[in-house]
Design a protein around this motif. Sequence first.
Motif, PDB file in Angstrom:
ATOM      1  N   PHE A 151       0.824  -1.204   0.000  1.00 37.51           N
ATOM      2  CA  PHE A 151       0.000   0.000   0.000  1.00 37.51           C
ATOM      3  C   PHE A 151       0.856   1.252   0.000  1.00 37.51           C
ATOM      4  O   PHE A 151       2.031   1.244   0.357  1.00 37.51           O
ATOM      5  N   ARG A 152       0.224   2.327  -0.405  1.00 34.73           N
ATOM      6  CA  ARG A 152       0.788   3.676  -0.282  1.00 34.73           C
ATOM      7  C   ARG A 152      -0.327   4.586   0.185  1.00 34.73           C
ATOM      8  O   ARG A 152      -1.455   4.532  -0.324  1.00 34.73           O
ATOM      9  N   LEU A 153      -0.013   5.435   1.143  1.00 31.58           N
ATOM     10  CA  LEU A 153      -1.005   6.347   1.715  1.00 31.58           C
ATOM     11  C   LEU A 153      -0.315   7.633   2.140  1.00 31.58           C
ATOM     12  O   LEU A 153       0.567   7.598   2.998  1.00 31.58           O
ATOM     13  N   ARG A 154      -0.683   8.732   1.535  1.00 28.03           N
ATOM     14  CA  ARG A 154      -0.252  10.029   2.048  1.00 28.03           C
ATOM     15  C   ARG A 154      -1.375  10.526   2.956  1.00 28.03           C
ATOM     16  O   ARG A 154      -2.535  10.644   2.523  1.00 28.03           O
ATOM     17  N   ALA A 155      -1.038  10.795   4.208  1.00 30.59           N
ATOM     18  CA  ALA A 155      -2.088  11.066   5.182  1.00 30.59           C
ATOM     19  C   ALA A 155      -1.647  12.126   6.185  1.00 30.59           C
ATOM     20  O   ALA A 155      -0.504  12.593   6.180  1.00 30.59           O
ATOM     21  N   ASN A 156      -2.591  12.475   7.049  1.00 29.18           N
ATOM     22  CA  ASN A 156      -2.372  13.445   8.111  1.00 29.18           C
ATOM     23  C   ASN A 156      -2.409  12.725   9.460  1.00 29.18           C
ATOM     24  O   ASN A 156      -3.441  12.680  10.120  1.00 29.18           O
ATOM     25  N   PRO A 157      -1.285  12.106   9.893  1.00 32.34           N
ATOM     26  CA  PRO A 157      -1.259  11.485  11.215  1.00 32.34           C
ATOM     27  C   PRO A 157      -1.316  12.579  12.277  1.00 32.34           C
ATOM     28  O   PRO A 157      -0.473  13.485  12.299  1.00 32.34           O
ATOM     29  N   CYS A 158      -2.319  12.529  13.126  1.00 34.21           N
ATOM     30  CA  CYS A 158      -2.514  13.648  14.045  1.00 34.21           C
ATOM     31  C   CYS A 158      -3.223  13.193  15.317  1.00 34.21           C
ATOM     32  O   CYS A 158      -3.728  12.072  15.413  1.00 34.21           O
ATOM     33  N   LYS A 159      -3.251  14.088  16.275  1.00 33.26           N
ATOM     34  CA  LYS A 159      -4.043  13.922  17.485  1.00 33.26           C
ATOM     35  C   LYS A 159      -4.709  15.259  17.777  1.00 33.26           C
ATOM     36  O   LYS A 159      -4.258  16.314  17.289  1.00 33.26           O
ATOM     37  N   THR A 160      -5.782  15.232  18.563  1.00 36.99           N
ATOM     38  CA  THR A 160      -6.507  16.457  18.902  1.00 36.99           C
ATOM     39  C   THR A 160      -6.125  16.912  20.303  1.00 36.99           C
ATOM     40  O   THR A 160      -6.230  16.150  21.270  1.00 36.99           O
ATOM     41  N   VAL A 161      -5.650  18.133  20.417  1.00 42.44           N
ATOM     42  CA  VAL A 161      -5.257  18.723  21.699  1.00 42.44           C
ATOM     43  C   VAL A 161      -5.991  20.051  21.845  1.00 42.44           C
ATOM     44  O   VAL A 161      -5.833  20.954  21.017  1.00 42.44           O
ATOM     45  N   LEU A 162      -6.817  20.148  22.886  1.00 47.28           N
ATOM     46  CA  LEU A 162      -7.591  21.364  23.152  1.00 47.28           C
ATOM     47  C   LEU A 162      -8.401  21.797  21.927  1.00 47.28           C
ATOM     48  O   LEU A 162      -8.481  22.969  21.580  1.00 47.28           O
ATOM     49  N   GLY A 163      -8.970  20.794  21.268  1.00 44.77           N
ATOM     50  CA  GLY A 163      -9.833  21.072  20.136  1.00 44.77           C
ATOM     51  C   GLY A 163      -9.125  21.337  18.831  1.00 44.77           C
ATOM     52  O   GLY A 163      -9.779  21.620  17.828  1.00 44.77           O
ATOM     53  N   LYS A 164      -7.789  21.244  18.809  1.00 44.79           N
ATOM     54  CA  LYS A 164      -7.038  21.486  17.585  1.00 44.79           C
ATOM     55  C   LYS A 164      -6.213  20.253  17.228  1.00 44.79           C
ATOM     56  O   LYS A 164      -5.675  19.577  18.093  1.00 44.79           O
ATOM     57  N   ARG A 165      -6.130  19.974  15.924  1.00 40.04           N
ATOM     58  CA  ARG A 165      -5.350  18.831  15.465  1.00 40.04           C
ATOM     59  C   ARG A 165      -3.876  19.187  15.397  1.00 40.04           C
ATOM     60  O   ARG A 165      -3.500  20.243  14.883  1.00 40.04           O
ATOM     61  N   GLN A 166      -3.043  18.283  15.925  1.00 41.60           N
ATOM     62  CA  GLN A 166      -1.599  18.439  15.880  1.00 41.60           C
ATOM     63  C   GLN A 166      -0.984  17.249  15.154  1.00 41.60           C
ATOM     64  O   GLN A 166      -1.346  16.107  15.405  1.00 41.60           O
ATOM     65  N   GLY A 167      -0.058  17.521  14.263  1.00 43.71           N
ATOM     66  CA  GLY A 167       0.600  16.458  13.528  1.00 43.71           C
ATOM     67  C   GLY A 167       1.494  15.617  14.424  1.00 43.71           C
ATOM     68  O   GLY A 167       2.129  16.138  15.357  1.00 43.71           O
TER      69      GLY A 167
END
Length: 230
Positions: free
Chosen positions: A106-122
Motif C-alpha cells: 500500500f501507499r497512503l499520504r495522510a495526516n497522522p494527528c491527534k486532537t489537543v484542546l480542540g485542535k489537530r496536531q501532527g
Amino acid sequence: MRLHRIHLNPRCKEARRDLADPYQMHATLCRAFFPPETPCPQGSLLWRLEPETDVEGRPRVLIQSRETPDWSRIPVSAWLAQAEPGIDLVQKLALDALQAGQAFRFRLRANPCKTVLGKRQGLVHPEAQREWLARKGEQHGFALPESATPDYFDFMQSPEGRAYHDIRVSHEHMLKGSQHGGNAIRVYSALFEGRLTVTDPVRFRAALETGIGHGKVMGLGLLSVAPTSG
C-alpha cells in the motif's frame, strides 16, 4: 470507482501554482470531473501527488473517483501533459471477491494527528505515527504485519524517510494552501508505504472508496494498494 494517473507540465505556470498549493490543485481537478456549474461534492474524488516524476521529469498525480473526467474542461491546455486511461479498481483488485487474510502493498499520504484542546496536531514521532496507522487499520478493516521477512525489510530501506519493521514513512512536511477567500490552510503530511492484511473486507473496501484521515481536499487520504504474495 476508477483510478486515473496524469502527468502535469512543469513548464506551465498554472501547473506550478497547483503543485505548490494543494487546495488549488483540488479545485482544478474538480473542473475535469464536474461541469463548471456543478460544485464538487465533498468526498467525490481522492487524489495524491506522487513523490516520483516520470522519465521526462513531469509530476504525477493519482485521482480516484466514480465520475468520468473530461480533461478539456481544464481552462489551460498546457496544464496537462498526459492522461493515462483510467483503471477499473473493482475489477483490477477483484473487490467483489475481497476476503479477510488477503495481503496488499500500500501507499497512503495522510495526516497522522491527534486532537489537543480542540485542535489537530501532527504526529512527528516514529512510534506515534505507526500507532496512528495501526489504529486506522483497526477502524478500516486492515492490520499491519507483526513481523517482516528479510527481503521485505530490504525493500523498505530508503535513503530518505525512516524504515520500521513493517512500514516506511517519508516525505514529511507541512502542506500549505489558500482558500478562495484568502484563508490559509496548513496540514501536516506524511507518506506511508508497506504491507497490510485485510481483516474486514467490507470496512476495507469502504476505506478504499472514501479514503483515510483528514485533509482529503489537500491531497491526503487516498489508499492505493496492489496485491502481493507471501
